[in-house]
Design an enzyme around this catalytic site. Structure first.
Site, PDB file in Angstrom:
ATOM      1  N   HIS A 127      -0.188  24.630  86.082  1.00 43.18           N
ATOM      2  CA  HIS A 127      -1.562  25.942  85.586  1.00 43.18           C
ATOM      3  C   HIS A 127      -2.858  26.019  87.412  1.00 43.18           C
ATOM      4  O   HIS A 127      -3.133  27.317  87.350  1.00 43.18           O
ATOM      5  CB  HIS A 127      -2.266  25.322  83.997  1.00 43.18           C
ATOM      6  CG  HIS A 127      -3.337  26.145  84.109  1.00 43.18           C
ATOM      7  ND1 HIS A 127      -3.275  27.167  83.453  1.00 43.18           N
ATOM      8  CD2 HIS A 127      -4.078  25.738  84.434  1.00 43.18           C
ATOM      9  CE1 HIS A 127      -4.618  27.404  83.156  1.00 43.18           C
ATOM     10  NE2 HIS A 127      -5.626  26.709  84.147  1.00 43.18           N
ATOM     11  N   GLU A 128      -2.541  24.623  86.753  1.00 39.13           N
ATOM     12  CA  GLU A 128      -3.648  24.800  88.419  1.00 39.13           C
ATOM     13  C   GLU A 128      -3.357  25.169  89.990  1.00 39.13           C
ATOM     14  O   GLU A 128      -3.565  26.075  90.109  1.00 39.13           O
ATOM     15  CB  GLU A 128      -4.122  23.012  88.474  1.00 39.13           C
ATOM     16  CG  GLU A 128      -4.579  22.653  87.290  1.00 39.13           C
ATOM     17  CD  GLU A 128      -5.943  23.043  87.056  1.00 39.13           C
ATOM     18  OE1 GLU A 128      -6.485  23.612  87.445  1.00 39.13           O
ATOM     19  OE2 GLU A 128      -6.148  23.227  85.862  1.00 39.13           O
ATOM     20  N   GLU A 191      -7.872  31.838  83.359  1.00 46.70           N
ATOM     21  CA  GLU A 191      -7.462  30.500  82.884  1.00 46.70           C
ATOM     22  C   GLU A 191      -5.927  30.987  81.787  1.00 46.70           C
ATOM     23  O   GLU A 191      -4.687  30.945  82.416  1.00 46.70           O
ATOM     24  CB  GLU A 191      -8.106  30.102  81.407  1.00 46.70           C
ATOM     25  CG  GLU A 191      -9.156  29.483  82.151  1.00 46.70           C
ATOM     26  CD  GLU A 191      -8.603  28.771  83.658  1.00 46.70           C
ATOM     27  OE1 GLU A 191      -8.217  27.273  83.056  1.00 46.70           O
ATOM     28  OE2 GLU A 191      -9.301  27.997  84.552  1.00 46.70           O
TER      29      GLU A 191
END
Length: 268
Positions: A127-128, A191
């Site tokens: 995700h990051e 996000e």
């Protein structure tokens, strides 16, 4: 009138920047900073974080994180595989992680309390890294630069018409409005996009994409109370879990193909 001037000014400023398409097909406004500047900012932020926070010296945990990072990076486009990725593990109970332009990844030891296996850790780090390869840092900086310049112009207009008090009020409250109505909604979009990009990346790297669901279930159980969704920089956890669950069936073949091709991470 003031909001209209602010909106028009911001649109004109952002219109002068470049546009591109994100990995999910979303139109982005970028170009406020160069890749070299982004990398420098990433390196500076990483160095400052390492200077301020306590570094974890546990060789096993550092190796574990590095192994997951290496497995994910191996599946990135060439421009990112060619970067020397650096990782650091920080002694911090907060379950958090980040990735920065220039190949910097930081993980708090608290993440191990919610990421119970290598697949769940890959979901966090994927995700990051998804933020980096989706150019979210560049996009956000470009938008912030536009918002700040727009507020300065609007403040000057208000000052000319109504005096310094009005100018200060516009800059103060306009900044709050830009934060709540302009900057934060973009962050929620980023996000959600990083979830999509990161979950696909972990499947390509041979990590089970369904474990992203388990990770966020663990995070939700550990997080307790949180701010309302519309004031948050992150999607609502329940919505996030539903979206991750939605994408698992389409990613299972990607995951199986990776494993059949010999992409089988063994990080711990």
């Amino acid at each position: 009138m003031k909001l209209a001037v602010f909106a028009v000014t911001t649109v004109l400023l952002l219109g002068a920047c470049a546009t591109t398409i994100s990995p999910t097909g979303r139109r982005q406004v970028v170009g406020g900073v160069s890749q070299q500047q982004l990398d420098q900012l990433g390196a500076q932020a990483f160095a400052e974080t390492k200077a301020k926070q306590t570094l974890n010296r546990d060789g096993k945990q550092n190796g574990y994180v590095q192994c997951v990072v290496n497995a994910l990076v191996a599946q990135l486009p060439q421009q990112y595989r060619g970067v020397r990725w650096e990782t650091a593990v920080f002694v911090d109970k907060e379950p958090n992680a980040f990735a920065l332009p220039g190949g910097k990844v930081g993980v708090n030891t608290g993440i191990f309390s919610v990421a119970k296996n290598q697949d769940q850790l890959a979901a966090v780090i994927g995700h990051e890294i998804g933020h980096v390869i989706s150019r979210h840092h560049e996009e956000r900086l470009t938008r912030q630069m536009g918002a700040q310049t727009g507020l300065a112009v609007l403040g000057a207009l208000a000052g000319a018409a109504y005096g310094d008090t009005a100018s200060s009020a516009v800059n103060q409250f306009g900044g709050m409005g830009a934060q709540a109505m302009f900057l934060l909604p973009g962050s929620r979009t980023q996000e959600s996009e990083a979830d999509v990009v990161g979950q696909r990346l972990m499947a390509q790297a041979g990590f089970d994409p369904s474990q992203a669901v388990n990770l966020w279930q663990n995070m939700m159980a550990a997080s307790g109370n949180r701010a309302p969704q519309w004031l948050s920089t992150h999607p609502d956890p329940a919505n996030r879990i539903r979206e991750l669950q939605r994408d698992v069936p389409a990613l299972e073949p990607v995951y199986r193909q990776a494993r059949q091709s010999g992409i089988v991470p063994k990080c711990g």
